[in-house]
Design a protein around this motif. Structure first.
Motif, PDB file in Angstrom:
ATOM      1  N   GLY A   1       0.766  -1.236   0.000  1.00 54.09           N
ATOM      2  CA  GLY A   1       0.000   0.000   0.000  1.00 54.09           C
ATOM      3  C   GLY A   1       0.797   1.287   0.000  1.00 54.09           C
ATOM      4  O   GLY A   1       0.220   2.359   0.217  1.00 54.09           O
TER       5      GLY A   1
ATOM      6  N   HIS B   1      -3.174   4.643  -1.732  1.00 49.38           N
ATOM      7  CA  HIS B   1      -4.572   5.001  -1.524  1.00 49.38           C
ATOM      8  C   HIS B   1      -4.731   5.436  -0.068  1.00 49.38           C
ATOM      9  O   HIS B   1      -4.103   4.852   0.822  1.00 49.38           O
TER      10      HIS B   1
ATOM     11  N   ASP C   1      -6.822   4.821   2.194  1.00 45.38           N
ATOM     12  CA  ASP C   1      -7.284   3.809   3.151  1.00 45.38           C
ATOM     13  C   ASP C   1      -6.340   2.622   3.267  1.00 45.38           C
ATOM     14  O   ASP C   1      -6.645   1.639   3.955  1.00 45.38           O
TER      15      ASP C   1
ATOM     16  N   ALA D   1      -5.382   0.581   0.852  1.00 44.63           N
ATOM     17  CA  ALA D   1      -5.800  -0.535  -0.003  1.00 44.63           C
ATOM     18  C   ALA D   1      -4.598  -1.340  -0.470  1.00 44.63           C
ATOM     19  O   ALA D   1      -3.546  -0.797  -0.793  1.00 44.63           O
TER      20      ALA D   1
ATOM     21  N   THR E   1      -5.411  -9.694   2.578  1.00 50.98           N
ATOM     22  CA  THR E   1      -4.485  -9.975   1.475  1.00 50.98           C
ATOM     23  C   THR E   1      -4.077 -11.440   1.399  1.00 50.98           C
ATOM     24  O   THR E   1      -3.332 -11.811   0.494  1.00 50.98           O
TER      25      THR E   1
ATOM     26  N   SER F   1     -10.596  -7.342   7.821  1.00 58.35           N
ATOM     27  CA  SER F   1     -10.367  -6.476   6.672  1.00 58.35           C
ATOM     28  C   SER F   1     -11.666  -5.780   6.318  1.00 58.35           C
ATOM     29  O   SER F   1     -12.745  -6.150   6.803  1.00 58.35           O
TER      30      SER F   1
ATOM     31  N   THR G   1     -13.055  -2.041  -0.131  1.00 55.95           N
ATOM     32  CA  THR G   1     -12.766  -0.699  -0.625  1.00 55.95           C
ATOM     33  C   THR G   1     -13.009  -0.664  -2.124  1.00 55.95           C
ATOM     34  O   THR G   1     -12.915  -1.703  -2.810  1.00 55.95           O
TER      35      THR G   1
ATOM     36  N   ALA H   1     -11.110   0.926  -4.127  1.00 51.10           N
ATOM     37  CA  ALA H   1      -9.786   0.968  -4.759  1.00 51.10           C
ATOM     38  C   ALA H   1      -9.282  -0.453  -5.006  1.00 51.10           C
ATOM     39  O   ALA H   1      -9.547  -1.365  -4.220  1.00 51.10           O
ATOM     40  N   TRP H   2      -8.546  -0.629  -6.112  1.00 48.67           N
ATOM     41  CA  TRP H   2      -7.933  -1.933  -6.383  1.00 48.67           C
ATOM     42  C   TRP H   2      -6.937  -2.239  -5.281  1.00 48.67           C
ATOM     43  O   TRP H   2      -6.222  -1.348  -4.830  1.00 48.67           O
TER      44      TRP H   2
ATOM     45  N   ALA I   1      -8.937  -3.395   2.121  1.00 50.55           N
ATOM     46  CA  ALA I   1      -8.170  -2.434   2.908  1.00 50.55           C
ATOM     47  C   ALA I   1      -8.050  -2.974   4.330  1.00 50.55           C
ATOM     48  O   ALA I   1      -8.793  -3.876   4.729  1.00 50.55           O
TER      49      ALA I   1
ATOM     50  N   THR J   1      -1.391   0.533  -9.992  1.00 45.48           N
ATOM     51  CA  THR J   1      -0.891   0.791  -8.636  1.00 45.48           C
ATOM     52  C   THR J   1       0.551   0.310  -8.551  1.00 45.48           C
ATOM     53  O   THR J   1       0.834  -0.852  -8.846  1.00 45.48           O
TER      54      THR J   1
END
Length: 339
Positions: A135, A145, A147, A149, A155, A216, A219, A221-222, A226, A289
């Protein structure tokens, strides 16, 4: 012979290994994620066989690992639940040289940041970046990101299932034994009679939202996950763990940074970083990203700190003390003798 003792501190009760009959300055070894003090046993035994070093090797199981109490982990404190436990242990045994591997390296960094006078020296062994795991981008750990992510408890999935099932086989690429053989060390490393003990150590990891991997949140976002607020992986989320002012502490104990050049876990191209996996096409939907340059980030932080030495061990993976024990011990003993 190595013995184990449960030591009660002001915070919790920790399992601590020692070598009876050794005296001298204490050296406290701190393990990484999904492991325990077991991974330090050969190092401790070898140091004890060289009494001229004047060292007293100790190794601790962090909370929720090995035989220490499974106290819950508040990830919003970053790695401080672990580092505060270590500092509470130092209140019992006195100031010590700290040696931290992987996540344990982050624990050492946090303890050093918070109470440098309790740390005679620090040794970081393939440590997590001072900006956590996942991240971030760039040498100064900028969030990709807001947050966090791409980091935290969401993960990992299948590996947790293998741990929960107690899989001791090498039949699956995500079994603990297979991960040990292919990620903890360079593939082909002969772990000998210690391999079974290392697998049992990995399986001693407490599982769940309060432990490994943690909770977790979704989110937009990819890659869609998060960090939550509980458990192991969230302690290393960059929204909670960030040490960008280590250079301001006083005193500044000497730091030794030992790393394997073939590490696939803590790397500028980590196979455990979702952003890098996206970049190489291993995860769908990647949105450009950037990967986290973990080694670059550590070097930048230590360059600001100043009082450190880097030792890169060629042909070695994530576990120099296991893969290249003689080279590891030589660098460590030299560092401790000068501290």
């Amino acid at each position: 012979m190595i013995s184990a003792e449960r030591i009660s501190t002001a915070r919790t009760t920790l399992n601590v290994l020692s070598v009876p009959g050794t005296t001298g300055e204490p050296v406290l070894f701190i393990h990484g994620n999904v492991s325990s003090s077991t991974f330090w046993r050969p190092t401790m035994a070898a140091l004890a066989e060289s009494p001229d070093t004047g060292l007293r090797p100790l190794a601790v199981d962090l909370r929720g690992f090995g035989d220490s109490d499974p106290a819950p982990v508040d990830a919003t404190r970053g790695l401080r639940d672990y580092s505060d436990d270590v500092l509470a242990l130092l209140d019992v045994i006195g100031p010590a040289h700290l040696v931290g591997w992987s996540m344990g390296g982050g624990v050492v960094l946090q303890a050093l940041r918070d109470r440098p006078e309790a740390v005679r020296s620090a040794t970081l062994v393939n440590p997590v970046s001072p900006y956590g795991f996942g991240g971030t981008t760039g040498p100064d750990g900028a969030l990709t990101h807001p947050d966090g992510a791409g980091s935290g408890g969401g993960t990992v999935t299948d590996f947790v299932d293998a741990l929960r099932a107690g899989d001791r086989s090498a039949d699956s690429p995500i079994s603990p034994r297979s991960v040990l053989r292919t990620a903890y060390v360079v593939p082909g490393t002969d772990l000998g009679e210690d391999e079974d003990a290392y697998v049992e150590s990995m399986l001693s990891t407490r599982l769940g939202e309060d432990h490994y991997p943690g909770d977790s949140v979704a989110t937009t976002a990819w890659p869609g996950v998060a960090p939550g607020k509980r458990g192991v992986l969230n302690t290393m989320a960059p929204t909670y763990f960030r040490i960008d002012d280590l250079h301001t502490i006083d005193p500044k104990p000497p730091i030794l940074w030992i790393r394997g050049t073939e590490d696939v876990i803590v790397s500028d191209t980590s196979l455990f970083d979702l952003a890098h996996l996206g970049a190489i096409g291993a995860l769908p939907g990647w949105d450009d990203t950037p990967a986290q340059p973990m080694v670059t980030q550590t070097r930048a932080a230590l360059d600001r700190y100043g009082n450190y030495r880097e030792v890169a061990i060629l042909g070695c993976g994530h576990s120099p003390h296991v893969e290249k024990p003689a080279e590891f011990r030589a660098a460590l003993v030299a560092h401790l003798s000068e501290a």
